[in-house]
Design a protein around this motif. Sequence first.
Motif, PDB file in Angstrom:
ATOM      1  N   SER A  13       0.710  -1.031   0.302  1.00  0.00           N
ATOM      2  CA  SER A  13       0.142   0.138   0.013  1.00  0.00           C
ATOM      3  C   SER A  13       0.906   1.026   0.045  1.00  0.00           C
ATOM      4  O   SER A  13       1.492   1.810   1.085  1.00  0.00           O
ATOM      5  CB  SER A  13      -0.768  -0.074   1.144  1.00  0.00           C
ATOM      6  OG  SER A  13      -1.553   1.352   1.293  1.00  0.00           O
ATOM      7  N   ASP A  14       1.054   1.739  -1.209  1.00  0.00           N
ATOM      8  CA  ASP A  14       1.849   2.863  -1.540  1.00  0.00           C
ATOM      9  C   ASP A  14       1.486   4.374  -1.448  1.00  0.00           C
ATOM     10  O   ASP A  14       2.017   5.516  -1.512  1.00  0.00           O
ATOM     11  CB  ASP A  14       2.902   2.877  -2.447  1.00  0.00           C
ATOM     12  CG  ASP A  14       1.994   2.684  -3.762  1.00  0.00           C
ATOM     13  OD1 ASP A  14       0.787   2.873  -3.686  1.00  0.00           O
ATOM     14  OD2 ASP A  14       2.634   2.401  -4.883  1.00  0.00           O
ATOM     15  N   THR A  15      -0.029   4.489  -0.926  1.00  0.00           N
ATOM     16  CA  THR A  15      -0.768   5.554  -0.891  1.00  0.00           C
ATOM     17  C   THR A  15      -1.799   5.636   0.356  1.00  0.00           C
ATOM     18  O   THR A  15      -2.037   4.634   0.625  1.00  0.00           O
ATOM     19  CB  THR A  15      -1.392   6.103  -2.308  1.00  0.00           C
ATOM     20  OG1 THR A  15      -2.456   5.238  -2.313  1.00  0.00           O
ATOM     21  CG2 THR A  15      -0.618   6.143  -3.199  1.00  0.00           C
ATOM     22  N   LYS A  28     -13.499  -0.530  -6.483  1.00  0.00           N
ATOM     23  CA  LYS A  28     -14.329  -0.492  -7.668  1.00  0.00           C
ATOM     24  C   LYS A  28     -15.697   0.476  -7.295  1.00  0.00           C
ATOM     25  O   LYS A  28     -16.144   0.985  -8.014  1.00  0.00           O
ATOM     26  CB  LYS A  28     -14.992  -1.700  -8.036  1.00  0.00           C
ATOM     27  CG  LYS A  28     -13.429  -2.516  -8.577  1.00  0.00           C
ATOM     28  CD  LYS A  28     -14.324  -4.056  -8.919  1.00  0.00           C
ATOM     29  CE  LYS A  28     -12.797  -4.935  -9.589  1.00  0.00           C
ATOM     30  NZ  LYS A  28     -13.598  -6.275  -9.962  1.00  0.00           N
ATOM     31  N   LEU A  29     -15.805   0.546  -6.214  1.00  0.00           N
ATOM     32  CA  LEU A  29     -17.241   1.064  -5.478  1.00  0.00           C
ATOM     33  C   LEU A  29     -16.927   2.551  -5.274  1.00  0.00           C
ATOM     34  O   LEU A  29     -17.816   3.384  -5.404  1.00  0.00           O
ATOM     35  CB  LEU A  29     -17.688   0.621  -4.432  1.00  0.00           C
ATOM     36  CG  LEU A  29     -18.163  -0.803  -4.346  1.00  0.00           C
ATOM     37  CD1 LEU A  29     -18.630  -1.353  -3.052  1.00  0.00           C
ATOM     38  CD2 LEU A  29     -19.155  -1.102  -5.414  1.00  0.00           C
ATOM     39  N   VAL A  30     -15.656   3.125  -5.107  1.00  0.00           N
ATOM     40  CA  VAL A  30     -15.506   4.251  -4.842  1.00  0.00           C
ATOM     41  C   VAL A  30     -14.273   4.817  -5.771  1.00  0.00           C
ATOM     42  O   VAL A  30     -13.118   4.517  -5.341  1.00  0.00           O
ATOM     43  CB  VAL A  30     -14.927   4.646  -3.277  1.00  0.00           C
ATOM     44  CG1 VAL A  30     -14.589   6.158  -2.976  1.00  0.00           C
ATOM     45  CG2 VAL A  30     -16.088   4.205  -2.248  1.00  0.00           C
ATOM     46  N   PRO A  31     -14.375   5.427  -6.485  1.00  0.00           N
ATOM     47  CA  PRO A  31     -13.680   5.846  -7.725  1.00  0.00           C
ATOM     48  C   PRO A  31     -12.280   6.697  -7.002  1.00  0.00           C
ATOM     49  O   PRO A  31     -12.621   7.566  -6.282  1.00  0.00           O
ATOM     50  CB  PRO A  31     -14.160   6.744  -8.702  1.00  0.00           C
ATOM     51  CG  PRO A  31     -15.574   6.303  -8.618  1.00  0.00           C
ATOM     52  CD  PRO A  31     -15.535   5.935  -7.319  1.00  0.00           C
ATOM     53  N   GLY A  32     -11.114   6.175  -7.366  1.00  0.00           N
ATOM     54  CA  GLY A  32      -9.774   7.082  -6.761  1.00  0.00           C
ATOM     55  C   GLY A  32      -9.607   6.787  -5.345  1.00  0.00           C
ATOM     56  O   GLY A  32      -8.541   7.367  -4.774  1.00  0.00           O
ATOM     57  N   ALA A  49      -7.974   5.334  -1.780  1.00  0.00           N
ATOM     58  CA  ALA A  49      -6.518   4.527  -1.830  1.00  0.00           C
ATOM     59  C   ALA A  49      -6.629   3.183  -0.841  1.00  0.00           C
ATOM     60  O   ALA A  49      -8.169   2.979  -0.616  1.00  0.00           O
ATOM     61  CB  ALA A  49      -5.755   5.375  -1.008  1.00  0.00           C
ATOM     62  N   SER A  50      -5.947   2.542  -0.508  1.00  0.00           N
ATOM     63  CA  SER A  50      -6.123   1.400   0.037  1.00  0.00           C
ATOM     64  C   SER A  50      -5.940   1.439   1.714  1.00  0.00           C
ATOM     65  O   SER A  50      -6.379   0.605   2.306  1.00  0.00           O
ATOM     66  CB  SER A  50      -4.852   0.254  -0.491  1.00  0.00           C
ATOM     67  OG  SER A  50      -3.531   0.924  -0.066  1.00  0.00           O
ATOM     68  N   VAL A  51      -5.702   2.769   2.026  1.00  0.00           N
ATOM     69  CA  VAL A  51      -5.858   3.020   3.411  1.00  0.00           C
ATOM     70  C   VAL A  51      -6.281   4.527   3.569  1.00  0.00           C
ATOM     71  O   VAL A  51      -6.062   5.391   2.807  1.00  0.00           O
ATOM     72  CB  VAL A  51      -4.630   3.110   4.114  1.00  0.00           C
ATOM     73  CG1 VAL A  51      -4.759   3.606   5.477  1.00  0.00           C
ATOM     74  CG2 VAL A  51      -3.941   1.719   3.999  1.00  0.00           C
ATOM     75  N   ASN A  52      -7.555   4.440   4.247  1.00  0.00           N
ATOM     76  CA  ASN A  52      -8.343   5.886   4.405  1.00  0.00           C
ATOM     77  C   ASN A  52      -8.955   6.325   5.749  1.00  0.00           C
ATOM     78  O   ASN A  52      -9.352   5.410   6.392  1.00  0.00           O
ATOM     79  CB  ASN A  52      -9.398   5.655   3.340  1.00  0.00           C
ATOM     80  CG  ASN A  52      -9.046   5.454   2.036  1.00  0.00           C
ATOM     81  OD1 ASN A  52      -8.841   6.165   1.047  1.00  0.00           O
ATOM     82  ND2 ASN A  52      -9.000   4.170   1.659  1.00  0.00           N
ATOM     83  N   TYR A  53      -8.459   7.595   6.143  1.00  0.00           N
ATOM     84  CA  TYR A  53      -9.164   7.982   7.277  1.00  0.00           C
ATOM     85  C   TYR A  53     -10.235   8.965   6.964  1.00  0.00           C
ATOM     86  O   TYR A  53      -9.932   9.824   6.233  1.00  0.00           O
ATOM     87  CB  TYR A  53      -7.870   8.591   7.976  1.00  0.00           C
ATOM     88  CG  TYR A  53      -6.867   7.661   8.427  1.00  0.00           C
ATOM     89  CD1 TYR A  53      -6.761   6.886   9.406  1.00  0.00           C
ATOM     90  CD2 TYR A  53      -5.504   7.802   7.550  1.00  0.00           C
ATOM     91  CE1 TYR A  53      -5.896   5.971   9.554  1.00  0.00           C
ATOM     92  CE2 TYR A  53      -4.543   6.928   7.812  1.00  0.00           C
ATOM     93  CZ  TYR A  53      -4.579   6.114   8.785  1.00  0.00           C
ATOM     94  OH  TYR A  53      -3.682   5.273   9.011  1.00  0.00           O
ATOM     95  N   ILE A  54     -11.344   8.593   7.425  1.00  0.00           N
ATOM     96  CA  ILE A  54     -12.752   9.255   6.776  1.00  0.00           C
ATOM     97  C   ILE A  54     -13.051  10.134   8.149  1.00  0.00           C
ATOM     98  O   ILE A  54     -13.650   9.384   8.945  1.00  0.00           O
ATOM     99  CB  ILE A  54     -13.608   8.534   6.262  1.00  0.00           C
ATOM    100  CG1 ILE A  54     -12.914   7.646   4.955  1.00  0.00           C
ATOM    101  CG2 ILE A  54     -14.644   9.185   5.696  1.00  0.00           C
ATOM    102  CD1 ILE A  54     -13.883   6.593   4.439  1.00  0.00           C
ATOM    103  N   SER A  55     -13.129  11.386   8.020  1.00  0.00           N
ATOM    104  CA  SER A  55     -13.599  12.180   9.122  1.00  0.00           C
ATOM    105  C   SER A  55     -15.225  12.302   9.165  1.00  0.00           C
ATOM    106  O   SER A  55     -15.756  12.468   7.909  1.00  0.00           O
ATOM    107  CB  SER A  55     -12.903  13.550   9.451  1.00  0.00           C
ATOM    108  OG  SER A  55     -13.131  14.259   8.244  1.00  0.00           O
ATOM    109  N   ASP A  56     -15.715  12.663  10.196  1.00  0.00           N
ATOM    110  CA  ASP A  56     -17.382  12.689  10.197  1.00  0.00           C
ATOM    111  C   ASP A  56     -17.616  13.316  11.456  1.00  0.00           C
ATOM    112  O   ASP A  56     -17.345  12.648  12.289  1.00  0.00           O
ATOM    113  CB  ASP A  56     -17.958  11.912   9.592  1.00  0.00           C
ATOM    114  CG  ASP A  56     -19.480  12.229   9.321  1.00  0.00           C
ATOM    115  OD1 ASP A  56     -20.020  12.894   8.558  1.00  0.00           O
ATOM    116  OD2 ASP A  56     -20.425  11.919  10.397  1.00  0.00           O
TER     117      ASP A  56
END
Length: 409
Positions: A85-87, A208-212, A214-221
């Motif tokens: 995972s490079d991004t 495939k479900l979320v274009p663009g 990354a393989s690691v994501n921190y999603i704030s809300d």
Amino acid sequence: MNLGSIGPRGGTADYDVAVAGFGPVGATAALTLARAGLRVVVLERERRLSDDPSESRASTFHPPTLEILDDLGVAGDLHEVGLVSDTYQYRDRREGLVAHFDLSSIAGDTRFPYRLQSEQRNLVEIIAAELRAMPNVTVAMGTRVTGVEAGPDGAEFTVEPGGRVRARWAIGADGARSDVRAGLGIEFTGMTYPEQFLVVSTTEDFAKLVPGIASVNYISDPVEWLVLLRTPLHWRALFPIPPGADAEAEAQAPAEIQRRLQSIAPLDRDYDVAHSRIYRVHQRVAERFRDGPVLLAGDAAHINNPLGGLGMNSGIHDAAAAAAAILAAEDGDRRAVDGYAETRRAVARDYVRVVTHQNWESLKEQDPGERARHAARMRAIAADPVRAREHLLRATMLAGSRTATGTPR
């Protein structure tokens, strides 16, 4: 490697080093010490190693950890059962992508400019295979430490089933509920987070479900933040849930799990759920990391929230540093074990605990102004090559890993 043979029942067996716990931390320490020619015994309370592919334990290996494992000769095998995972990305539930980071920008700082995603059990199995060829190693499965005495000449463990194990040195790597730490009477101070965490693993492909994405994501809300990452077998989502038995039962209901997954990316059918579980999260650091010849490492010494993937990695760094300190002491430098205890406790207290708590704070931030300022800061960092590199060095634990963290680099 001998299995389950630590001496006659009720008798005493002698070793150079006793390691309590055969997770990734204990396994790394055992292999390092055994490769140096010491007689090592590993005491593991479980009767067998985990073989559950859906087990949602630690799965992120950072660059300096991969360097340690490469020096041990096991990184190649780990890559064969891992995912590079490079991004990674910071995202916002409402605004989408906030900042994108490419780890290739630290290629000049490490021979592994990426994270490797691979369940921790894979590393333990790889090291176990290495130890099987080593006659100076005994791994005693189904053996729990029930008492520990630390003296000037070494440590002595009372174990169950009956017997005693004596060693010149010992490493307590037996997890957050460490019997070694408890037996030494070492306080484990800190705090428990108010919410619990729900981890859900799915075979659906979010790439495939979320274009663009990354393989690691921190999603704030402000209402329901999450971490979304890919492992070799699954995508894994981590959500906060409020405390309380009712909330826990509701969160585990199939319909609620589907709601959470559908809120990430809608499907016209149910998500395939491979595994889910709820756990409490703590931030705690042991009062001291050493009692005479006994060193604490990994979760036995410090635990933290999983945001950033620092827990297992810092534990493996502990293992490498503890083994290096013992080997130095064997060569006559007794100050090395004091240095281990001081340096690694400072890392746990001043770096791991601070960074993981900051990650939690930023993901759950509710104030609109502060959320906007944080997003602006992250965009600015990602857009500036110099600041982006500095950020990545810290996020991947490379910053100071060869000095301040006490790893033998």
